[in-house]
Enzyme design. Structure first.
Site, short mmCIF file in Angstrom:
data_model
loop_
_atom_site.label_atom_id
_atom_site.label_comp_id
_atom_site.label_asym_id
_atom_site.label_seq_id
_atom_site.Cartn_x
_atom_site.Cartn_y
_atom_site.Cartn_z
N ASN A 159 -54.79 22.44 -60.20
CA ASN A 159 -55.07 23.28 -61.36
C ASN A 159 -53.85 23.61 -62.21
O ASN A 159 -53.96 23.82 -63.41
CB ASN A 159 -55.77 24.59 -60.94
CG ASN A 159 -55.11 25.25 -59.76
OD1 ASN A 159 -54.90 24.62 -58.72
ND2 ASN A 159 -54.75 26.52 -59.90
N CYS A 336 -53.92 34.36 -63.86
CA CYS A 336 -54.04 35.15 -62.67
C CYS A 336 -55.19 36.12 -62.73
O CYS A 336 -55.63 36.52 -63.77
CB CYS A 336 -52.78 35.87 -62.35
SG CYS A 336 -51.80 36.36 -63.68
#
Ligand code: PLP
Length: 410
Positions: A159, A336
């Site tokens: 990713n 995040c």
């Protein structure tokens, strides 16, 4: 720029991407009020006509998903997304499978942290983030001396970097050294771009998430091949053939199936168009002083929309803030969950730990344009000038902020 946020150039498609029109249209009846003549709101576990209507929708969605993923409908377990699929694959459900799970060092936290939580082992990767065949074989042999290997998990595409593993090679090692251990692949990032029936064929368990490919958030699937057993992680009403309890997210599943079918239909043209845009962006940004493509010189294949850079003379945090001031949304390494700041385990694993290099992940998507690329290049030139012109401020923030925002991946 799309998505109703007119002032931004969105370069973070690996974090999530907007709902595609076919998914929105397919989901509408399942979110309509009961007074709407087309409303479909049943619980597919029931037995009356309204329930059976919802079950029909789930069955059709399952067939579409199976077709695109190259498996049988009965092998599709609908979940709440990539994280749950990964947890189910790694643990094998509750109670967890016997033995020691093994994964690569650059897996998404949904795999890496699950592996660690149940006492698993983590295997080294090469400079591009691909699992080291020798290290994998050694780990499997070592575990096999005293225990059994519970599962091996190697992601299809990373990713952060976009680099691709060769699952045929991984499957050969697992089949030879730890026969009987299922091979899991996290195909969450690969699903929008690669021919999944081909690339994921060697895997016994395959994780996919809808929101990375134009579907809604909070839904995904784990492909569980017929020969592979899983117990439910969520015990409940016996849904999904006893492999995942809980009332189905009918709208989400229908939207997921529509997005996946749409993705498969336009894949070839989209891959060509987006990789050309990415290559253009890469060569223009790579021409700027102190900007290097992280995978340069590795020879690694990668996803068409990914561009990961290492930038001198600015901190990751500072660079993101400056880019955003110029209207560009990007991420430092991966996005995040909580806005938390921490080092990227992926960069650490590939041996990049220079605090004076800022990581920057730019990820293009189906709706990216030449104008987005132009705007990103302009924003990057402006941001670097500002960051590097900041003198001692730039230096101190560089020290404080390098490799930030990288810890919890998307
Ligand atoms: N695996 C990878 C490789 C991802 O990029 C993501 C995205 O965040 C996930 C798993 C988790 O998926 P989800 O957001 O559907 O829980």
């Amino acid at each position: 720029m799309r998505g109703g946020i007119e002032r931004f150039v969105y370069m973070d498609h690996a974090a999530t991407t907007a709902l595609c029109e076919p998914a929105r249209v397919a989901m509408a009846p399942f979110m309509a009020p009961a007074t709407d003549p087309g409303a479909r709101f049943g619980n597919p576990s029931g037995s009356h006509a309204v329930a059976r209507d919802a079950l029909r929708a789930i069955d059709e969605a399952r067939e579409h998903v199976a077709e695109v993923l190259g498996c049988r409908p009965a092998e599709v377990v609908f979940t709440s997304g990539g994280t749950e699929s990964d947890n189910l694959a790694l643990t094998g459900g509750l109670p967890p499978r016997d033995g020691v799970p093994v994964c690569s060092a650059v897996e998404h936290p949904a795999v890496l942290e699950t592996t660690r939580a149940i006492g698993g082992e983590v295997v080294a990767v090469d400079r591009a983030g691909r699992v080291e065949a020798g290290a994998l074989e050694d780990a499997l042999v070592r575990i096999g001396d005293h225990d059994r290997v519970a599962v091996v998990s190697v992601m299809t595409a990373n990713n952060e970097l976009g680099s691709l593993n060769d699952l045929e090679v991984v499957a050969e090692i697992v089949g030879r050294v730890a026969p009987g251990a299922p091979l899991h692949t996290d195909a969450v990032q690969a699903a929008p771009w690669l021919d999944l029936p081909v690339v994921s064929r060697p895997a016994d368990l395959v994780s996919v998430s809808a929101h990375k490919l134009g579907g809604p958030k909070g839904v995904g699937a784990l492909v569980v091949r017929e020969s592979t057993a899983v117990a439910p992680l969520l015990h409940g009403g016996g849904q999904e053939r006893g492999r995942r309890g809980g009332t189905h997210n009918v709208a989400g599943i229908v939207g997921f199936a529509a997005a996946l079918s749409h993705t498969a239909l336009d894949r070839t043209g989209r891959v060509e168009r987006v990789s050309a845009l990415r290559d253009d962006l890469e060569s223009r940004l790579g021409a700027l002083e102190g900007v290097t493509a992280t995978l340069e010189g590795t020879g690694s294949a990668r996803l068409p929309g990914h561009l990961h850079l290492l930038v001198e003379g600015a901190s990751g945090e500072e660079l993101l803030l400056l880019l955003e001031q110029r209207g560009v949304c990007a991420s430092a390494a991966s996005s995040c969950a909580s806005g938390a700041i921490g080092g990227s385990h992926v960069l650490g694993a590939i041996g990049i730990d220079d605090p004076d290099l800022a990581p920057l992940r730019l990820t293009l998507g189906a709706d990216s344009t030449t104008a987005d690329v132009d705007a990103t290049v302009e924003a990057m030139q402006w941001s670097l000038q500002r960051a590097r012109g900041a003198g001692s401020r730039g230096t101190s923030s560089r020290r404080a902020g390098s490799h930030d925002r990288g810890g919890v991946g998307s």
